[in-house]
Design a protein around this motif. Structure first.
Motif, PDB file in Angstrom:
ATOM      1  N   VAL A 199      44.915  -0.945  19.744  1.00  0.00           N
ATOM      2  CA  VAL A 199      45.075  -1.859  18.619  1.00  0.00           C
ATOM      3  C   VAL A 199      44.295  -3.130  18.930  1.00  0.00           C
ATOM      4  O   VAL A 199      44.477  -3.752  19.973  1.00  0.00           O
ATOM      5  CB  VAL A 199      46.566  -2.163  18.343  1.00  0.00           C
ATOM      6  CG1 VAL A 199      47.281  -2.701  19.564  1.00  0.00           C
ATOM      7  CG2 VAL A 199      46.710  -3.126  17.174  1.00  0.00           C
ATOM      8  N   ALA A 200      43.396  -3.476  18.013  1.00  0.00           N
ATOM      9  CA  ALA A 200      42.550  -4.662  18.192  1.00  0.00           C
ATOM     10  C   ALA A 200      43.255  -5.866  17.586  1.00  0.00           C
ATOM     11  O   ALA A 200      42.862  -6.385  16.542  1.00  0.00           O
ATOM     12  CB  ALA A 200      41.184  -4.439  17.555  1.00  0.00           C
ATOM     13  N   GLY A 201      44.317  -6.305  18.228  1.00  0.00           N
ATOM     14  CA  GLY A 201      45.120  -7.399  17.698  1.00  0.00           C
ATOM     15  C   GLY A 201      44.467  -8.754  17.915  1.00  0.00           C
ATOM     16  O   GLY A 201      43.535  -8.908  18.702  1.00  0.00           O
ATOM     17  N   ALA A 202      44.979  -9.743  17.199  1.00  0.00           N
ATOM     18  CA  ALA A 202      44.559 -11.124  17.363  1.00  0.00           C
ATOM     19  C   ALA A 202      45.730 -12.007  16.951  1.00  0.00           C
ATOM     20  O   ALA A 202      46.704 -11.532  16.353  1.00  0.00           O
ATOM     21  CB  ALA A 202      43.322 -11.434  16.517  1.00  0.00           C
ATOM     22  N   ALA A 203      45.643 -13.278  17.278  1.00  0.00           N
ATOM     23  CA  ALA A 203      46.681 -14.215  16.866  1.00  0.00           C
ATOM     24  C   ALA A 203      46.618 -14.442  15.362  1.00  0.00           C
ATOM     25  O   ALA A 203      45.540 -14.432  14.768  1.00  0.00           O
ATOM     26  CB  ALA A 203      46.506 -15.541  17.597  1.00  0.00           C
ATOM     27  N   ARG A 204      47.764 -14.654  14.756  1.00  0.00           N
ATOM     28  CA  ARG A 204      47.782 -14.933  13.322  1.00  0.00           C
ATOM     29  C   ARG A 204      46.891 -16.137  13.005  1.00  0.00           C
ATOM     30  O   ARG A 204      46.209 -16.174  11.975  1.00  0.00           O
ATOM     31  CB  ARG A 204      49.229 -15.190  12.864  1.00  0.00           C
ATOM     32  CG  ARG A 204      49.365 -15.386  11.366  1.00  0.00           C
ATOM     33  CD  ARG A 204      50.802 -15.619  10.940  1.00  0.00           C
ATOM     34  NE  ARG A 204      51.551 -14.368  10.810  1.00  0.00           N
ATOM     35  CZ  ARG A 204      52.527 -13.997  11.616  1.00  0.00           C
ATOM     36  NH1 ARG A 204      52.878 -14.774  12.642  1.00  0.00           N
ATOM     37  NH2 ARG A 204      53.175 -12.858  11.426  1.00  0.00           N
ATOM     38  N   THR A 235      36.508  -9.763 -13.007  1.00  0.00           N
ATOM     39  CA  THR A 235      35.313 -10.591 -13.204  1.00  0.00           C
ATOM     40  C   THR A 235      35.251 -11.753 -12.217  1.00  0.00           C
ATOM     41  O   THR A 235      34.264 -12.497 -12.214  1.00  0.00           O
ATOM     42  CB  THR A 235      35.280 -11.160 -14.622  1.00  0.00           C
ATOM     43  OG1 THR A 235      36.449 -11.964 -14.850  1.00  0.00           O
ATOM     44  CG2 THR A 235      35.224 -10.040 -15.659  1.00  0.00           C
ATOM     45  N   VAL A 236      36.263 -11.908 -11.383  1.00  0.00           N
ATOM     46  CA  VAL A 236      36.277 -13.040 -10.455  1.00  0.00           C
ATOM     47  C   VAL A 236      35.476 -12.676  -9.198  1.00  0.00           C
ATOM     48  O   VAL A 236      35.662 -11.599  -8.623  1.00  0.00           O
ATOM     49  CB  VAL A 236      37.723 -13.454 -10.099  1.00  0.00           C
ATOM     50  CG1 VAL A 236      38.460 -12.362  -9.335  1.00  0.00           C
ATOM     51  CG2 VAL A 236      37.733 -14.739  -9.295  1.00  0.00           C
ATOM     52  N   PRO A 237      34.544 -13.531  -8.761  1.00  0.00           N
ATOM     53  CA  PRO A 237      33.847 -13.283  -7.496  1.00  0.00           C
ATOM     54  C   PRO A 237      34.866 -13.245  -6.359  1.00  0.00           C
ATOM     55  O   PRO A 237      35.804 -14.051  -6.334  1.00  0.00           O
ATOM     56  CB  PRO A 237      32.910 -14.482  -7.361  1.00  0.00           C
ATOM     57  CG  PRO A 237      32.763 -15.029  -8.751  1.00  0.00           C
ATOM     58  CD  PRO A 237      34.081 -14.776  -9.411  1.00  0.00           C
ATOM     59  N   HIS A 238      34.698 -12.314  -5.429  1.00  0.00           N
ATOM     60  CA  HIS A 238      35.742 -12.174  -4.415  1.00  0.00           C
ATOM     61  C   HIS A 238      35.182 -11.741  -3.068  1.00  0.00           C
ATOM     62  O   HIS A 238      34.060 -11.250  -2.961  1.00  0.00           O
ATOM     63  CB  HIS A 238      36.814 -11.176  -4.877  1.00  0.00           C
ATOM     64  CG  HIS A 238      36.266  -9.822  -5.222  1.00  0.00           C
ATOM     65  ND1 HIS A 238      35.790  -9.515  -6.487  1.00  0.00           N
ATOM     66  CD2 HIS A 238      36.105  -8.696  -4.482  1.00  0.00           C
ATOM     67  CE1 HIS A 238      35.375  -8.265  -6.510  1.00  0.00           C
ATOM     68  NE2 HIS A 238      35.544  -7.741  -5.302  1.00  0.00           N
ATOM     69  N   ALA A 239      36.004 -11.949  -2.061  1.00  0.00           N
ATOM     70  CA  ALA A 239      35.732 -11.477  -0.703  1.00  0.00           C
ATOM     71  C   ALA A 239      37.007 -10.840  -0.187  1.00  0.00           C
ATOM     72  O   ALA A 239      38.111 -11.270  -0.516  1.00  0.00           O
ATOM     73  CB  ALA A 239      35.317 -12.638   0.211  1.00  0.00           C
ATOM     74  N   ILE A 240      36.861  -9.790   0.623  1.00  0.00           N
ATOM     75  CA  ILE A 240      38.017  -9.076   1.158  1.00  0.00           C
ATOM     76  C   ILE A 240      38.126  -9.367   2.652  1.00  0.00           C
ATOM     77  O   ILE A 240      37.176  -9.134   3.415  1.00  0.00           O
ATOM     78  CB  ILE A 240      37.881  -7.553   0.948  1.00  0.00           C
ATOM     79  CG1 ILE A 240      37.602  -7.225  -0.522  1.00  0.00           C
ATOM     80  CG2 ILE A 240      39.135  -6.842   1.444  1.00  0.00           C
ATOM     81  CD1 ILE A 240      38.719  -7.562  -1.467  1.00  0.00           C
ATOM     82  N   LEU A 241      39.271  -9.869   3.054  1.00  0.00           N
ATOM     83  CA  LEU A 241      39.552 -10.127   4.463  1.00  0.00           C
ATOM     84  C   LEU A 241      40.525  -9.056   4.945  1.00  0.00           C
ATOM     85  O   LEU A 241      41.732  -9.168   4.749  1.00  0.00           O
ATOM     86  CB  LEU A 241      40.171 -11.520   4.637  1.00  0.00           C
ATOM     87  CG  LEU A 241      39.373 -12.694   4.047  1.00  0.00           C
ATOM     88  CD1 LEU A 241      40.137 -13.995   4.215  1.00  0.00           C
ATOM     89  CD2 LEU A 241      38.001 -12.788   4.688  1.00  0.00           C
ATOM     90  N   ARG A 242      39.983  -8.024   5.549  1.00  0.00           N
ATOM     91  CA  ARG A 242      40.830  -6.916   5.998  1.00  0.00           C
ATOM     92  C   ARG A 242      41.392  -7.234   7.385  1.00  0.00           C
ATOM     93  O   ARG A 242      40.874  -6.808   8.414  1.00  0.00           O
ATOM     94  CB  ARG A 242      40.035  -5.611   5.994  1.00  0.00           C
ATOM     95  CG  ARG A 242      39.723  -5.121   4.579  1.00  0.00           C
ATOM     96  CD  ARG A 242      38.901  -3.851   4.591  1.00  0.00           C
ATOM     97  NE  ARG A 242      38.753  -3.270   3.247  1.00  0.00           N
ATOM     98  CZ  ARG A 242      37.935  -2.269   2.954  1.00  0.00           C
ATOM     99  NH1 ARG A 242      37.190  -1.721   3.912  1.00  0.00           N
ATOM    100  NH2 ARG A 242      37.861  -1.807   1.717  1.00  0.00           N
ATOM    101  N   ASN A 243      42.485  -7.990   7.373  1.00  0.00           N
ATOM    102  CA  ASN A 243      43.094  -8.448   8.619  1.00  0.00           C
ATOM    103  C   ASN A 243      43.656  -7.297   9.431  1.00  0.00           C
ATOM    104  O   ASN A 243      44.416  -6.469   8.910  1.00  0.00           O
ATOM    105  CB  ASN A 243      44.229  -9.436   8.329  1.00  0.00           C
ATOM    106  CG  ASN A 243      43.714 -10.779   7.840  1.00  0.00           C
ATOM    107  OD1 ASN A 243      42.503 -11.009   7.781  1.00  0.00           O
ATOM    108  ND2 ASN A 243      44.632 -11.664   7.490  1.00  0.00           N
ATOM    109  N   GLY A 244      43.303  -7.263  10.710  1.00  0.00           N
ATOM    110  CA  GLY A 244      43.903  -6.305  11.624  1.00  0.00           C
ATOM    111  C   GLY A 244      45.304  -6.744  12.013  1.00  0.00           C
ATOM    112  O   GLY A 244      45.898  -7.646  11.419  1.00  0.00           O
ATOM    113  N   TRP A 245      45.817  -6.118  13.045  1.00  0.00           N
ATOM    114  CA  TRP A 245      47.196  -6.371  13.487  1.00  0.00           C
ATOM    115  C   TRP A 245      47.330  -7.758  14.094  1.00  0.00           C
ATOM    116  O   TRP A 245      46.446  -8.216  14.809  1.00  0.00           O
ATOM    117  CB  TRP A 245      47.583  -5.317  14.509  1.00  0.00           C
ATOM    118  CG  TRP A 245      48.938  -4.692  14.354  1.00  0.00           C
ATOM    119  CD1 TRP A 245      49.834  -4.487  15.360  1.00  0.00           C
ATOM    120  CD2 TRP A 245      49.542  -4.149  13.172  1.00  0.00           C
ATOM    121  NE1 TRP A 245      50.951  -3.856  14.868  1.00  0.00           N
ATOM    122  CE2 TRP A 245      50.800  -3.642  13.527  1.00  0.00           C
ATOM    123  CE3 TRP A 245      49.132  -4.042  11.837  1.00  0.00           C
ATOM    124  CZ2 TRP A 245      51.663  -3.042  12.618  1.00  0.00           C
ATOM    125  CZ3 TRP A 245      49.985  -3.452  10.921  1.00  0.00           C
ATOM    126  CH2 TRP A 245      51.231  -2.967  11.317  1.00  0.00           C
TER     127      TRP A 245
END
Length: 283
Positions: A166-171, A129-139
């Protein structure tokens, strides 16, 4: 508005807290197992609350009065869905207005070993029941730091990704995106597929490492089985080695090649160049 970050003593969680402070968030809660790990954040005005993912009572105390929370996925493989569920249930009880969760690209159809518990957690969120968003972090480019010394010493970067990209990015890029979601409106129900601007093959990644280190490095492709064995020989526990080899094979199949532009839209800029990330590692 009070914003909380779980696992705030970890690599990603700490960066999210730092990004929240830069965004001007005035009420930030760092939820940690060990408060000593974030003593410096407490000195800067961050409220520190102690809780572990497997302690529902502590999670209730930690989320009391919190409006928005980032659930940073745990690292205890095999226990993560149950642990994440504890946080989600505590968020429901606390009346949290937005829970953002750090997942993996294409989690609901991603066959990677690493994706299975993310898929399970997303299912729990969908039924909650909690409103949410999904952050699907890549590599994260930092995922390769553990093998940098060996690659530079031997002149060879090993992997099992073939010609996959691989579409990487900095943490820190992913942390900044999370902070943006936590401090702005309109993210409820959104699923963000996050990946960097540079979509590199491992041969190209080897060139980046070579330039950053000043030492020649080339890529040598192995079979998934041989790479798994090499990781175990290097001292990685069997299940972890298997997951990493599986991830490399998934990169070969395009599973971590993300071109949605979601990361760039959230942070309002291109992702940090891989060359900058690796130069910082060698510095």
């Amino acid at each position: 508005m009070t914003v909380a970050v779980t696992a705030a003593g970890g690599q990603l969680g700490r960066l999210v807290v730092e990004a929240l402070l830069r965004e001007g968030a005035t009420s930030v809660v760092a939820i940690v197992r060990d408060p000593q790990k974030v003593a410096d954040l407490a000195e800067r005005g961050v409220e520190v609350r102690q809780a572990a993912y497997d302690d529902p009572d502590a999670l209730d105390r930690a989320l009391a009065g919190v409006d928005r929370v980032l659930l940073v996925s745990g690292n205890e493989f095999g226990a993560r869905v149950a642990q994440h569920t504890n946080v989600i249930r505590a968020a429901e009880r606390a009346g949290v207005k937005l829970l953002a969760y750090t997942s993996i690209p294409r989690a609901t159809e991603n066959p990677l070993i690493l994706a299975q518990e993310h898929n399970g957690t997303e299912a729990v969120l969908a039924a909650s029941t909690v409103p949410h968003a999904i952050l699907r972090n890549g590599w994260y480019w930092e995922n390769y730091f553990g093998g940098l010394g060996h690659a530079v010493e031997t002149g060879v970067l090993h992997g099992a990704a073939g010609d996959g990209r691989v579409a990487g990015a900095a943490r820190a890029d992913y942390a900044e995106a999370a902070a943006k979601v936590l401090t702005t409106d309109g993210h409820e129900g959104r699923v963000y597929e996050l990946g960097g601007d540079e979509r590199l093959t491992y041969a190209e990644l080897a060139q980046v490492i070579s330039q950053a280190s000043g030492k020649p490095v080339r890529y040598e492709n192995l079979s998934k089985q041989d790479y798994n064995a090499a990781l175990e020989q290097a001292g990685l526990p069997g299940p972890y080695a298997a997951a990493l080899a599986d991830a490399d094979a998934g990169i070969g199949g395009g599973l971590l090649d993300i071109d949605s532009g979601d990361l760039q839209k959230l942070i309002g800029r291109p992702s940090t160049p891989a060359a900058d990330v690796f130069r910082a590692a060698f510095a």
